[in-house]
Design an enzyme around this catalytic site. Structure first.
Site, PDB file in Angstrom:
ATOM      1  N   ALA A  97       0.926  -1.367   0.013  1.00 17.97           N
ATOM      2  CA  ALA A  97      -0.056   0.029   0.073  1.00 17.97           C
ATOM      3  C   ALA A  97       0.742   1.195  -0.084  1.00 17.97           C
ATOM      4  CB  ALA A  97      -0.878   0.145   1.078  1.00 17.97           C
ATOM      5  N   CYS A  98       0.426   2.166  -0.600  1.00 12.52           N
ATOM      6  CA  CYS A  98       1.174   3.530  -0.645  1.00 12.52           C
ATOM      7  C   CYS A  98       0.058   4.586  -0.529  1.00 12.52           C
ATOM      8  CB  CYS A  98       2.132   3.749  -1.601  1.00 12.52           C
ATOM      9  SG  CYS A  98       1.264   3.550  -3.396  1.00 12.52           S
ATOM     10  N   PRO A  99       0.585   5.912  -0.177  1.00  9.36           N
ATOM     11  CA  PRO A  99      -0.414   7.057   0.130  1.00  9.36           C
ATOM     12  C   PRO A  99      -1.275   7.210  -1.363  1.00  9.36           C
ATOM     13  CG  PRO A  99       1.781   7.817   0.687  1.00  9.36           C
ATOM     14  CD  PRO A  99       1.955   6.437  -0.124  1.00  9.36           C
TER      15      PRO A  99
END
Lengths: 470, 151
Positions: free
Chosen positions: A9-11
């Site tokens: 996951a990333c922003p």
């Protein structure tokens, strides 16, 4: 072979999430281990783990630059790092799991257990219950719309007569009443249809609804006065669902295949369900109806308390089904003969199931899901005007706990009413008949209703478990 | 959906002029503005720089993917730029960025199609052979043809 899970996951969830997923998959392939990567990107969660996969996994890698809920992974080896590491050091992360160079994740909160049990519920939940729930959830709005419209038109536009509460033709109330009755008419077909659809997918819908319609219309099987009600609808739904599923499993030539789901399965299943319902289930229902009617007529001379117990139990047993109808017609016939002290206890019993369930949802919200809590408020309104059907969604969903509670409350209420000789001139139930001035002994009428309602509510909440713990 | 549905030939530049990260960002945004998919250069640049602040989009392997989600974006777009000599992008593995994909995504939900294709692009960039091919392109046309394969 080792099994590893990973979450990336990333922003923004546009690129890094998937780059890390790609590299973790590659690294796992090279290491010769099995991996499943759940991506939490801007599209949402994709490739979500099942409870079974979590149980079978050797460890979990979380490569994320935003917070990820770890509560699912109690007692698993956990490697937690940033998404960049997932992209560039995928092989190292995987080796940490293989060589068990990671800590076991432990949570002290109760959250994990709950989540696990919830997931488990979803997967291993009794299929019978799951199908039933599907039907009930689609039925609820029809019960609510129909019940509230009927309640509104009866209470605002009705007059009390010997044939029950009548709404004058050519008034807006008569129209609303007809609309409400239309909605009620869909109740059992929808219940049966969506039970069948849960079992056999789309091809099950038509046979289920048709079977439900037959169940709800006694004219099909020589019992126009007492149709099979919602219990009959449940039977029709399961029957239709499993028949459709069985036909679906037939091996057919590929030319026939395209017309199977829209023609062959619905047609054959509908015919079979109809025949079974009319000839196998229908006639016993008609038989039970006439048998019970005679039996009850023979009870006339028996102890009035015993009679009150029987009537209360019958009214609450199937809420509008054949058993309920027998008791109701018996009371109505007695009113016609001038004995109004039978209808009094029946009028009490009629409103206790919906009032009791409504009160139960108010007393303990943890035992009822959101739509049920809303249904509970509608049930209260229906109870006030004597529409027993308001309790059907609760009874259909959990019959073994709910029906005995409804019956117990109704018995208590009708016995109290009988003991104090509460009379009712109008073949109808609920507080509304008191408002029409049809009740003799109004105070004890309400005492009986209140006590019965409380008994039902307390008993059902005692029997039911909290929904979160299944 | 094809990646090139989010691109035009104008949105490919194999000979970037800028020599710093910020110059290149400026250059790419300028192109995007000419193409007409952003309403405000300033606002989109703000989104791009805000994302860089959270963590460099220089993901290593000589790639940077500056990206921004902003109300200023009217259509999802991808611009590809190449800087043969490389530029410092503060990359995770210390390499200079030579392949730069700038991604512009509108704020409001426009369905998942463009996100899925960006997901495929991201996965494709992890493929060494593909990166090698991109580094070797000599004209905008050649680059566009190569990117056209992504679907």
């Amino acid at each position: 072979m080792k099994k590893v899970l990973a979450i990336t996951a990333c922003p923004n969830g546009i690129a890094h999430t998937y780059m890390a997923a790609e590299n973790l998959q590659k690294a796992a392939e090279e290491a010769g281990i099995e991996i499943k990567v759940e991506t939490q990107g801007s599209i949402g969660v994709e490739n979500e783990f099942t409870q079974k996969e979590i149980e079978e996994a050797d460890g979990i890698i979380i490569a994320a630059d935003k917070s990820v809920d770890k509560s699912r992974f109690n007692n698993l080896l956990l490697v937690e790092t940033g998404v960049q590491e997932g992209i560039h050091k995928a092989d190292e992360l995987i080796n940490q799991i293989i060589n068990e160079e990671a800590d076991v994740y432990q949570t002290n909160t109760g959250e994990t257990k709950e989540h696990k049990e919830k997931m488990k519920d979803k997967e291993t939940q009794n299929p019978f219950y799951r199908h039933l729930m599907n039907g009930v959830s689609y039925m609820i709005p029809f019960v609510v719309v129909g019940g509230l419209l009927i309640a509104l038109s009866l209470s605002l536009g009705g007059t009390a007569t010997e044939e029950g509460i009548q709404v004058a033709d050519d008034t807006v109330w008569a129209t609303l009443l007809a609309v409400g009755e239309a909605s009620f008419g869909f109740m059992v077909p929808i219940l049966a249809g969506f039970i069948a659809m849960s079992i056999a997918d789309r091809p099950g819908l038509a046979p289920g609804m048709i079977g439900g319609y037959i169940a709800a219309n006694g004219g099909f099987y020589g019992s126009p006065e007492a149709e099979a009600g919602f219990l009959g609808g449940i039977a029709a739904g399961f029957l239709a669902g499993y028949i459709a599923k069985w036909i679906k499993s037939w091996k057919v030539p590929s030319v026939v295949q395209p017309v199977m789901p829209i023609l062959v399965i619905p047609l054959l299943a509908s015919i079979i369900v109809a025949l079974i319902f009319i000839f196998v289930i229908g006639s016993p229902i008609a038989f039970i109806f006439s048998g019970l009617t005679e039996w009850l007529a023979g009870m006339e001379g028996a102890s009035s308390i015993v009679l009150a117990i029987i009537l209360g139990a019958m009214i609450a047993f199937d809420m509008g089904g054949p058993v309920n109808k027998v008791a109701f017609f018996f009371g109505a016939a007695m009113v016609a003969e001038g004995n109004i002290e039978i209808m009094g206890p029946i009028a009490v019993a009629i409103c206790i199931p919906p009032l009791g369930m409504g009160l139960a949802t108010l007393l303990n919200k943890r035992k009822y899901e959101k739509p049920e809590q809303e249904g509970g408020k509608a049930a209260l309104a229906m109870g006030l005007v004597g529409i027993t059907e308001g309790a059907i969604p609760f009874a259909a969903k959990d019959p073994l706990r709910v029906i005995p509670s409804l019956m117990t409350g109704a018995i208590v209420g009708s016995v109290i009413a009988m003991m104090f000789s509460v009379g009712n001139n109008v073949p109808h139930g609920g507080p509304v008949v008191a408002a029409f001035g049809a009740i003799n002994g109004v105070i004890m009428y309400f005492v009986a209703i209140i006590i019965g309602t409380i008994v039902t509510a307390l008993m059902v909440n005692l029997l039911k478990k909290d929904i979160t713990t299944g | 959906m094809k990646l090139t549905e989010l691109m035009t030939t104008e949105l490919v530049e194999t000979e970037l002029k800028g020599t710093t990260r910020d110059e290149i960002i400026e250059e790419l945004i300028h192109k995007l503005d000419n193409e007409g998919s952003i309403k405000s250069k300033r606002k989109f640049k703000k989104a791009i720089l805000a994302r860089e602040k959270e963590g460099s989009t220089g993901i290593g392997y000589e790639i940077a993917i500056p990206h921004g989600k902003s109300k200023a974006v009217t259509e999802p777009r991808v611009i590809f730029g190449k800087k043969a000599s490389g530029v410092d992008w503060n990359s995770a593995d210390g390499t200079l960025a030579k392949l730069i994909f700038m991604i512009a995504v509108p704020q409001e939900n426009q369905g998942d199609d463009h996100l899925k294709i960006l997901q495929i692009l991201s996965r494709k960039l992890m493929n060494e052979e593909f990166r090698e091919q991109l580094l070797q392109v000599e004209s905008n046309e050649e680059a566009y043809n190569l990117l056209e394969e992504i679907e």
